[in-house]
Write a protein that holds these residues in place. Sequence first.
Motif, PDB file in Angstrom:
ATOM      1  N   ALA A  21     -11.322   4.361  -6.013  1.00 36.06           N
ATOM      2  CA  ALA A  21     -11.321   5.492  -6.943  1.00 36.06           C
ATOM      3  C   ALA A  21     -10.296   6.535  -6.517  1.00 36.06           C
ATOM      4  CB  ALA A  21     -12.714   6.118  -7.021  1.00 36.06           C
ATOM      5  N   GLY A  22     -10.191   6.793  -5.226  1.00 27.63           N
ATOM      6  CA  GLY A  22      -9.204   7.738  -4.725  1.00 27.63           C
ATOM      7  C   GLY A  22      -7.783   7.282  -5.002  1.00 27.63           C
ATOM      8  N   LEU A  23      -7.537   5.988  -4.805  1.00 25.62           N
ATOM      9  CA  LEU A  23      -6.195   5.459  -5.063  1.00 25.62           C
ATOM     10  C   LEU A  23      -5.834   5.549  -6.543  1.00 25.62           C
ATOM     11  CD1 LEU A  23      -6.147   2.268  -2.785  1.00 25.62           C
ATOM     12  CD2 LEU A  23      -5.121   4.498  -2.329  1.00 25.62           C
ATOM     13  N   VAL A  24      -6.776   5.182  -7.402  1.00 31.59           N
ATOM     14  CA  VAL A  24      -6.510   5.205  -8.845  1.00 31.59           C
ATOM     15  C   VAL A  24      -6.253   6.636  -9.313  1.00 31.59           C
ATOM     16  CG1 VAL A  24      -7.514   4.826 -11.127  1.00 31.59           C
ATOM     17  CG2 VAL A  24      -7.767   3.093  -9.336  1.00 31.59           C
ATOM     18  N   ALA A  25      -7.100   7.575  -8.888  1.00 33.54           N
ATOM     19  CA  ALA A  25      -6.910   8.966  -9.289  1.00 33.54           C
ATOM     20  C   ALA A  25      -5.581   9.508  -8.776  1.00 33.54           C
ATOM     21  CB  ALA A  25      -8.064   9.823  -8.777  1.00 33.54           C
ATOM     22  N   GLY A  26      -5.190   9.093  -7.582  1.00 28.36           N
ATOM     23  CA  GLY A  26      -3.912   9.520  -7.044  1.00 28.36           C
ATOM     24  C   GLY A  26      -2.747   9.011  -7.871  1.00 28.36           C
ATOM     25  N   LEU A  27      -2.831   7.757  -8.332  1.00 29.56           N
ATOM     26  CA  LEU A  27      -1.749   7.173  -9.125  1.00 29.56           C
ATOM     27  C   LEU A  27      -1.694   7.745 -10.539  1.00 29.56           C
ATOM     28  CD1 LEU A  27      -2.032   3.402  -8.112  1.00 29.56           C
ATOM     29  CD2 LEU A  27      -0.302   5.043  -7.382  1.00 29.56           C
ATOM     30  N   VAL A  28      -2.857   7.916 -11.157  1.00 34.37           N
ATOM     31  CA  VAL A  28      -2.897   8.306 -12.566  1.00 34.37           C
ATOM     32  C   VAL A  28      -2.796   9.819 -12.749  1.00 34.37           C
ATOM     33  CG1 VAL A  28      -4.290   8.228 -14.662  1.00 34.37           C
ATOM     34  CG2 VAL A  28      -4.240   6.254 -13.144  1.00 34.37           C
ATOM     35  N   LEU A  29      -3.453  10.565 -11.860  1.00 33.36           N
ATOM     36  CA  LEU A  29      -3.495  12.019 -12.017  1.00 33.36           C
ATOM     37  C   LEU A  29      -2.639  12.765 -11.000  1.00 33.36           C
ATOM     38  CD1 LEU A  29      -7.321  12.487 -12.694  1.00 33.36           C
ATOM     39  CD2 LEU A  29      -5.469  12.493 -14.360  1.00 33.36           C
ATOM     40  N   GLY A  30      -2.108  12.047 -10.021  1.00 31.86           N
ATOM     41  CA  GLY A  30      -1.307  12.711  -9.003  1.00 31.86           C
ATOM     42  C   GLY A  30      -2.121  13.500  -8.009  1.00 31.86           C
ATOM     43  N   MET A  31      -3.412  13.226  -7.908  1.00 29.77           N
ATOM     44  CA  MET A  31      -4.279  13.956  -6.986  1.00 29.77           C
ATOM     45  C   MET A  31      -4.123  13.431  -5.563  1.00 29.77           C
ATOM     46  SD  MET A  31      -7.844  14.101  -9.174  1.00 29.77           S
ATOM     47  CE  MET A  31      -8.701  14.979  -7.852  1.00 29.77           C
ATOM     48  N   ASP A  32      -4.425  14.294  -4.605  1.00 28.91           N
ATOM     49  CA  ASP A  32      -4.530  13.838  -3.228  1.00 28.91           C
ATOM     50  C   ASP A  32      -5.683  12.844  -3.141  1.00 28.91           C
ATOM     51  OD1 ASP A  32      -4.004  14.278  -0.179  1.00 28.91           O
ATOM     52  OD2 ASP A  32      -6.165  14.587  -0.436  1.00 28.91           O
ATOM     53  N   ALA A  33      -5.477  11.748  -2.416  1.00 30.73           N
ATOM     54  CA  ALA A  33      -6.478  10.682  -2.378  1.00 30.73           C
ATOM     55  C   ALA A  33      -7.813  11.169  -1.822  1.00 30.73           C
ATOM     56  CB  ALA A  33      -5.962   9.507  -1.556  1.00 30.73           C
ATOM     57  N   ASP A  34      -7.783  11.989  -0.773  1.00 31.11           N
ATOM     58  CA  ASP A  34      -9.035  12.474  -0.188  1.00 31.11           C
ATOM     59  C   ASP A  34      -9.787  13.371  -1.169  1.00 31.11           C
ATOM     60  OD1 ASP A  34      -8.467  11.098   2.090  1.00 31.11           O
ATOM     61  OD2 ASP A  34      -7.745  12.830   3.226  1.00 31.11           O
TER      62      ASP A  34
ATOM     63  N   ALA B 188     -10.293   2.376 -15.228  1.00 31.42           N
ATOM     64  CA  ALA B 188     -10.327   1.996 -13.821  1.00 31.42           C
ATOM     65  C   ALA B 188     -11.281   2.886 -13.038  1.00 31.42           C
ATOM     66  CB  ALA B 188      -8.920   2.072 -13.229  1.00 31.42           C
ATOM     67  N   LEU B 189     -11.263   4.186 -13.315  1.00 31.86           N
ATOM     68  CA  LEU B 189     -12.192   5.090 -12.637  1.00 31.86           C
ATOM     69  C   LEU B 189     -13.631   4.804 -13.046  1.00 31.86           C
ATOM     70  CD1 LEU B 189     -10.216   8.461 -12.818  1.00 31.86           C
ATOM     71  CD2 LEU B 189     -10.785   7.147 -10.762  1.00 31.86           C
TER      72      LEU B 189
ATOM     73  N   ALA C 169     -20.315   7.183   3.029  1.00 30.85           N
ATOM     74  CA  ALA C 169     -19.410   6.228   2.385  1.00 30.85           C
ATOM     75  C   ALA C 169     -18.094   6.902   2.003  1.00 30.85           C
ATOM     76  CB  ALA C 169     -20.074   5.628   1.142  1.00 30.85           C
ATOM     77  N   ALA C 170     -18.167   8.132   1.503  1.00 25.79           N
ATOM     78  CA  ALA C 170     -16.942   8.858   1.145  1.00 25.79           C
ATOM     79  C   ALA C 170     -16.104   9.148   2.382  1.00 25.79           C
ATOM     80  CB  ALA C 170     -17.302  10.156   0.429  1.00 25.79           C
ATOM     81  N   HIS C 171     -16.766   9.513   3.481  1.00 22.66           N
ATOM     82  CA  HIS C 171     -16.026   9.757   4.728  1.00 22.66           C
ATOM     83  C   HIS C 171     -15.333   8.486   5.204  1.00 22.66           C
ATOM     84  CE1 HIS C 171     -15.020  11.349   8.669  1.00 22.66           C
ATOM     85  NE2 HIS C 171     -15.596  10.303   9.211  1.00 22.66           N
ATOM     86  N   THR C 172     -16.038   7.366   5.113  1.00 20.68           N
ATOM     87  CA  THR C 172     -15.436   6.087   5.496  1.00 20.68           C
ATOM     88  C   THR C 172     -14.248   5.765   4.599  1.00 20.68           C
ATOM     89  OG1 THR C 172     -17.594   5.276   6.243  1.00 20.68           O
ATOM     90  CG2 THR C 172     -15.884   3.634   5.845  1.00 20.68           C
ATOM     91  N   ALA C 173     -14.413   5.995   3.300  1.00 18.45           N
ATOM     92  CA  ALA C 173     -13.320   5.713   2.364  1.00 18.45           C
ATOM     93  C   ALA C 173     -12.123   6.614   2.618  1.00 18.45           C
ATOM     94  CB  ALA C 173     -13.818   5.885   0.928  1.00 18.45           C
ATOM     95  N   SER C 174     -12.375   7.888   2.929  1.00 18.34           N
ATOM     96  CA  SER C 174     -11.273   8.825   3.145  1.00 18.34           C
ATOM     97  C   SER C 174     -10.519   8.552   4.441  1.00 18.34           C
ATOM     98  CB  SER C 174     -11.796  10.265   3.160  1.00 18.34           C
ATOM     99  OG  SER C 174     -12.665  10.477   4.256  1.00 18.34           O
ATOM    100  N   SER C 175     -11.116   7.776   5.345  1.00 20.43           N
ATOM    101  CA  SER C 175     -10.417   7.402   6.583  1.00 20.43           C
ATOM    102  C   SER C 175      -9.384   6.311   6.334  1.00 20.43           C
ATOM    103  CB  SER C 175     -11.416   6.946   7.642  1.00 20.43           C
ATOM    104  OG  SER C 175     -12.034   5.729   7.263  1.00 20.43           O
TER     105      SER C 175
END
Length: 655
Positions: free
Chosen positions: A175-188, A426-427, A478-484
């Motif tokens: 979800a972080g990767l998709v939002a970063g690609l589509v919206l330009g957001m920081d992945a974390d 995708a989100l 889980a979010a902390h693990t994903a953000s690592s």
Amino acid sequence: MGDRRGSSDKINGAFLLYCVGFVSLALLLALLGAIGLPDRVVGPLLIGSTLLAFAVIGLANGTMQAGDFFVAGRRIPAVYNGMATAAGWLAAGGFLGLAASFYLLGRDGLVLMLGWAAGFVLAAALLVPYLRKSGAVTVPDFLAARYGGNPARLVGVVVLLCCCFLLAAAQLHAAGLVAGLVLGMDADVAIYAGLGVVLSCMMFGGMRALTWTQVAQYVVLALAYLVPAIWMSTAKTGNPVPYFAYGEALRQIGLMETAQPVVQGPFGPPGHDAKDFLLPVICLAVGTASMPHLLMRSFTTPSVGAARFSAAWALLFVLLICAAAPAYAAFARWALLELVASGLTPDNLPVKAAWLMRWASIDPSLVEICGSPATDAAAVVIACAERGVSTIGPGDIRLAPGMIVLAMPDMVGMPYVASALVGAGALAATLAAAGGLLLAIGNALGHDVYHKMIDREASPDRRLVVSRVMLLAAAVLAAHTASSRPSDVVSLVSWASSLAASGLFPALVLGIWWKRATTAGAVAGMLVGFGVCLYYLLATHYGAVGFYEIWSSFSSASPEAAAEFSRLKAAWLAAAGDAKAAARVELNEHARTIADWWGVKSLSAAAFGAPAGLLTIVIVSVVTRGPSAEVEGFINAIRTPDDGAVLDPNGPYNR
């Protein structure tokens, strides 16, 4: 009967209203985009409105009733339960990964689709109606009732936690990767924003809120997946049904690939033997049939018959998406081959392939041209000049697998709103899966661990509080693990499936279909199956050097590969300082390619774990005392073809 019909009409009306509203919003934004509304406004508006709708649906279905929170009151109609099940399973792997696998591997990509489809059939035939008939609340709850107490429940909880946590972290990462690609957001930032949406969808309403949110998410992801496929199919072949139109795409690809090098592997027939094709299909099927966050949906239907129909609907809704994945891959490759056949050069690339450069500007790792990331037009010119490439061919372009679906609207010249729609889909897919996985964890900890093992006298209110706290804790972890940014996020998905197949499937199937299976047998079998699978996964990945040295006689390594291992190990032992660390990395990378038993990859680790677990259950059950008359009565009851639940809160089988 009248109340039930009225409730059904109300649900259908709300569903229709949501569908019309979402389609109307997309069409309105498309119109506004056509008359000049900037893309930077259209995308966030569509995606933000969609995520807000998910949150509102979740919050509107809040509840303080334990039955609603854990099993949605067992009132979800089969068709909507099937839709929610499909949304929870498709996830990032189904929405983004399946088309990518076909694009990269051709027909070998069938492994995923066949495995998932077969898994739903297995679950529907062997497990789903009997789990629903049991009246259990969770998968460990069923294990405790069938095997007479908390030992089986505890082991079931451990397996569930491992499987669901791995997958939840992977989905939030996606979800972080998709939002970063589509919206330009920081992945974390995107990961924790996605987590907020997930929690709002189920924190206060549990399974009831999650179900209706997943239904809404399925509508979005289905439209997002199918609209570009239908557009491309119509534009290229005149046939609006992509399931039947991509045969023409394959024919055109074949003609083009005979005249020039292929892009990323040929679109030929499966090129591997049964071990590399059939074995992963079987393991994926067993893993899919065992996933706790899917099986728990069987507890939410009104009856056993509805549970059966729900599984059939789920398979239909999954195949509606998955069967379009080959078309996505074929049309994407056709578009790329046509692009390079038009006379593509490093100089005219920004004009002829503006969409390609746009995606490269978002993340240069998404597009490689002439062997280097396409950071900008100048970098492409330099990279191609170094290779002596004056005309770019299909072999000079490599696309990241994850962008095949996301970039499809750009490839075929669709309005930008279509790109935003795909991003929203995708989100929706990632958040639907993450929600189901995290709720499975929260319910297991709140119901099985706290209520059934720690405080059996806990009030419903206290149980709900504990479940919500556990859900929140699991979500944050889980979010902390994903953000690592775990480097092995792709492996996590296949590992979860293998662990579920090895730790749960034998105990569930034998618990229903073999009366002689005992508590000792089930506990031992789950531990052995789970342990064998976990050892194979960890040792071949993180301890590949030691694993190969211990099990080299069972390895598929060729004499040349074995000799290379010996050479690299000698070089590592002889090196010192920084050179020693570099030599160790090279040794580990090579060892991972040969650390196996008979060439079985980690995707098929359940090929060892599941049989080990099954044999252990059979052997231990045969040599130990058989189940009590009470347990045999429970088995007979869940096999009886009627809709009455066996495991009520005060019933004789509730331990």
